[in-house]
Write an enzyme that holds these catalytic residues in place. Structure first.
Site, PDB file in Angstrom:
ATOM      1  N   ASP A 114      38.227  10.756 -18.281  1.00 51.43           N
ATOM      2  CA  ASP A 114      37.451   9.803 -19.069  1.00 51.43           C
ATOM      3  C   ASP A 114      36.028   9.850 -19.440  1.00 51.43           C
ATOM      4  O   ASP A 114      35.741  11.162 -19.441  1.00 51.43           O
ATOM      5  CB  ASP A 114      37.471   8.263 -18.406  1.00 51.43           C
ATOM      6  CG  ASP A 114      37.951   7.030 -19.293  1.00 51.43           C
ATOM      7  OD1 ASP A 114      36.920   6.840 -20.227  1.00 51.43           O
ATOM      8  OD2 ASP A 114      38.976   6.445 -19.211  1.00 51.43           O
ATOM      9  N   HIS A 179      33.255   2.860 -20.277  1.00 52.79           N
ATOM     10  CA  HIS A 179      34.723   3.061 -20.371  1.00 52.79           C
ATOM     11  C   HIS A 179      35.407   3.622 -19.130  1.00 52.79           C
ATOM     12  O   HIS A 179      36.347   3.100 -18.525  1.00 52.79           O
ATOM     13  CB  HIS A 179      34.900   3.706 -21.655  1.00 52.79           C
ATOM     14  CG  HIS A 179      36.406   3.785 -21.966  1.00 52.79           C
ATOM     15  ND1 HIS A 179      37.331   4.828 -21.377  1.00 52.79           N
ATOM     16  CD2 HIS A 179      37.096   2.853 -22.943  1.00 52.79           C
ATOM     17  CE1 HIS A 179      38.532   4.502 -22.119  1.00 52.79           C
ATOM     18  NE2 HIS A 179      38.323   3.532 -22.950  1.00 52.79           N
ATOM     19  N   SER A 504      43.402   1.165 -23.430  1.00 51.64           N
ATOM     20  CA  SER A 504      42.649   1.940 -22.456  1.00 51.64           C
ATOM     21  C   SER A 504      42.672   1.094 -20.835  1.00 51.64           C
ATOM     22  O   SER A 504      42.588   1.812 -19.918  1.00 51.64           O
ATOM     23  CB  SER A 504      41.387   1.995 -22.787  1.00 51.64           C
ATOM     24  OG  SER A 504      41.030   3.118 -23.726  1.00 51.64           O
TER      25      SER A 504
END
Length: 734
Positions: A114, A179, A504
């Protein structure tokens, strides 16, 4: 991107020889990466002519079944950027923190591919953690602003030459986007009490396997995630010793399996006993929009939970409209004048554009201090620039997702916006206020989010994708304090936790579920873990999801049931090779993939529908009757572990699967109108653990007059305790 070469010859020297054949003796300088740990491959800077030459030679030799000058080349594709796909969720799924857990959970290592991680968060505190598992072979690329601990046991970052980064990116494993921190905490974050986004979603946040370890592989930057870096991370993770790989990333379009870096990396991970969990993509609801479709990966769609965030709009006439957004701003019920974007165009702007509140279309003098009504939902940048007090936006694209904006915002549907316009046009002094968001109850949950990418699988229609679904809407989890709530210019809210939506977020939920199953069954293969999750799901109602299994796969994950599936399906490398033969790959090509002396049969090639999947997909262009027979094999893994057996298993390497190995399963068929389903035989009797039984599922889709018809059925193997469910879906397409 094949397997590592046998013998003394090094993969790196093969890469150099191949490159020199195309660009000459100086070609070694153009090589950026050599993958030499988990598989063999390389990345190089080539001109378009050189790349075409490499591809032409490779394709000519592949078509001829020859691999002489280009020996070892499996596929050639350009290095492209892929895109990122983002407390209540675990409890909503029926997976409380006090479920049965094994001590082996702390030996599970999850590889998070990520944007990096924010290591100072309480979610990643290593208090109470012992040293990393002995098998861990990874490293921590420490820097002046990043160190690992016994929770985050490893961290690497990748930035291939030419990969553009933003001015706020950290040249380290530290997360500047939020994220990666968010997804890591969903999967394996510690329990943290009192977490919220500025008071919203207040409660305890935790990951699905809070005792598991995290290995960080930073492959994404503010401008994307390159194929070269993704493959480098796979190469390292396989060698480092991770158990599960979580990858909430995907391309805009689906590619052939061996032209896709994620599919290639996941294949080699599977060969090494590692399951890769992927997000399905945020390109729904159109059909065949799903990405990450390789059959050896776990592809996860997105569903809602029963919590939603409501932002009420109160009008001057006393009317109250319920909208959606994550609004942390408090106007304290102060009333502001309303102005419609179409009535406030900037000089030279078309009112058609200003009604949408597009960039540089709004007159600040007309809007300042007022609530701006817009016919489209954007991030609020234009409204903020115009000094609006707040904004009400029409959102018909994603009516089931609450998003954060740069100023007080509420999103309303078409009908409510139409009523608000009637008030605006009929009142001499229309006013409104936007209230701070509150938590509401969504009684219809779970259902698949509008944004979640749908099947059917555009590469192989007979392989169901997505595989299953998990919560992904309005998920509160840990955030990077290097960025803001929205990450947009003009936002000053830096927070330790944020509420985000996207596949996600569903991906790390499934990652954690897989890790939980792995902690009970350390020797299970990647496919067995994946299929145990698929056969023990909570079924999703087709009433709210007309795309049926093409929206939600087998259903929503149920980790508690998945540790005790009763019967398991399994698929190994050789089965995938047979599958690839049926897809038209040659024996020579597959030998490069596997490095084994595998040959495709010269006569009958196995159909994709013969792969030992626990799902059954019948796709056809014909509207007439079609019958297909699916062969399958299951293995008996027995009844639930007793408390004594659990304690013994935790203290030793012995695997106690059941106290009573004998069992008899009967097939219970759910065949809707238009579908006939027959299971042969319809009873399976087992006398021992590990015993295998084969059966056939005969599916007949009856004649139809319609295109694009989807018929959804199922069958269950039932022994009085276990319900081993398989979805069956038939489709006619044009």
């Amino acid at each position: 991107m094949g397997d590592l070469p046998k013998g003394k010859i090094s993969a790196s020297s093969i890469h150099t020889n191949i490159l020199q054949e195309v660009v000459g003796s100086d070609g070694v300088d153009s090589k950026l990466y050599s993958y030499t740990k988990g598989f063999s491959g390389f990345v190089a800077n080539l001109t378009s002519e050189e790349a075409q030459k490499l591809k032409v030679i490779y394709e000519e030799e592949r078509n001829l079944g020859l691999f002489i000058g280009m020996e070892g080349v499996m596929s050639v594709f350009p290095n492209e950027n892929k895109q990122l796909h983002t407390t209540r969720s675990w409890d909503f799924m029926g997976f409380p923190n006090n479920v049965n857990r094994t001590t082996f959970e702390s030996d599970i290592i999850i590889g998070m591919f990520d944007t990096g991680i924010w290591p100072e968060s309480e979610s990643f505190n290593d208090q109470g953690f012992g040293p990393p598992p002995k098998r861990w072979r990874g490293i921590c690329q420490e820097s002046s602003n990043f160190t690992c601990n016994n929770k985050i046991i490893g961290a690497r970052y990748y930035r291939s030459k030419g990969q553009l980064i933003g001015q706020d990116d950290f040249d380290s494993p530290r997360d500047s986007e939020g994220h990666g921190t968010h997804t890591a905490s969903i999967a394996a974050g510690n329990l943290v009490n009192g977490a919220s986004l500025l008071g919203l979603g207040l409660g305890t946040t935790r990951g699905g396997v809070p005792s598991a370890r995290i290995a960080v592989y930073k492959i994404c930057w503010s401008r994307g995630c390159s194929d070269a870096d993704i493959l480098a991370a796979f190469d390292d993770a396989i060698s480092d010793g991770v158990n599960i790989i979580s990858l909430s990333v995907g391309g805009l379009f689906t590619k052939d399996y061996f032209d896709d870096s994620i599919a290639i990396g996941a294949f080699h991970a599977m060969k090494n006993g590692i399951l890769t969990s992927n997000s399905a993509g945020n390109y729904g609801p159109p059909p065949a929009s799903v990405t990450n479709v390789s059959p050896w990966s776990l592809t996860v769609a997105a569903t809602t939970t029963d919590r939603k965030f409501v932002t009420n709009v109160k009008l001057g006439n006393g009317e109250l409209y319920e909208g959606l957004s994550i609004n942390t701003f408090d106007l304290k019920n102060k009333m502001f004048p309303i102005i419609y974007g179409g009535d406030a165009p900037s000089t030279g702007s078309d009112p058609y554009d200003s009604r949408l509140c597009l960039t540089n279309t709004i007159d600040k003098k007309l809007v300042e201090g007022k609530i701006l009504l817009c016919d489209m939902a954007l991030n609020g940048e234009e409204q903020l620039a115009a000094s609006a007090a707040g904004t009400i936006m029409q959102d018909t694209t994603f009516p089931d997702v609450a998003s954060s904006f740069l100023l007080p915002t509420s999103c309303l549907g078409l009908k409510k916006v139409s009523e608000l316009k009637d008030y605006y046009n009929s009142s001499r002094t229309p006013t409104a206020t936007i209230q701070k968001s509150i938590e509401g109850k969504d009684e219809l949950a779970p259902y698949v989010a509008t944004f979640s990418s749908r099947g059917p699988n555009p590469i192989t229609r007979d392989i169901l994708k997505p595989n299953l679904t998990a919560p992904a809407v309005d998920i509160l989890a840990t955030w990077s304090e290097a960025t803001t709530v929205t990450g947009d210019e003009g936002d000053t809210r830096k927070v330790p936790y944020n509420i985000v939506s996207g596949t996600s977020m569903s991906c790390p939920h499934a990652t954690a579920a897989a890790a939980y199953v792995k902690s009970f069954h350390p020797t299970w293969s990647p496919a067995t873990i994946k299929f145990a999750l698929m056969t023990t799901v909570y079924p999703i109602s087709v009433d709210r999801n007309t795309d049926a299994e093409f929206a939600y796969g087998a259903g929503q994950i149920n980790p508690i049931r998945a540790i005790n599936p009763g019967l398991i399906y399994d698929v190994g490398e050789i089965d995938y090779v047979d599958f690839l033969c049926g897809q038209g790959y040659s024996s020579e090509f597959l030998r490069l993939v596997t490095s084994e002396n595998n040959s495709c049969p010269q006569t009958t090639k196995k159909l994709a529908s013969h792969l030992n999947y626990p799902s059954f997909t019948l796709s056809s262009k014909s509207k007439y009757v079609r019958t297909h027979v699916f062969p399958r094999t299951v293995t008996n893994v027995g009844s639930p572990l007793t408390c004594l057996e659990l304690r013994l298993q935790q203290r030793s390497s012995i695997s106690f699967e059941a106290a009573a190995p004998m069992s008899t399963y009967k097939a219970i068929v759910n065949a809707p109108t238009g579908l006939k389903i027959k299971v042969i035989p319809n009873v399976l009797s087992f006398k021992s653990l590990g015993q295998k039984k084969s059966f056939l599922v005969k599916v007949t889709r009856l004649k139809t007059k319609m295109d694009h018809i989807i018929i959804s059925g199922s069958f269950i193997w039932y022994d009085g305790v276990h319900q081993v469910r398989s979805p069956i879906i038939a489709q006619v397409y044009s």
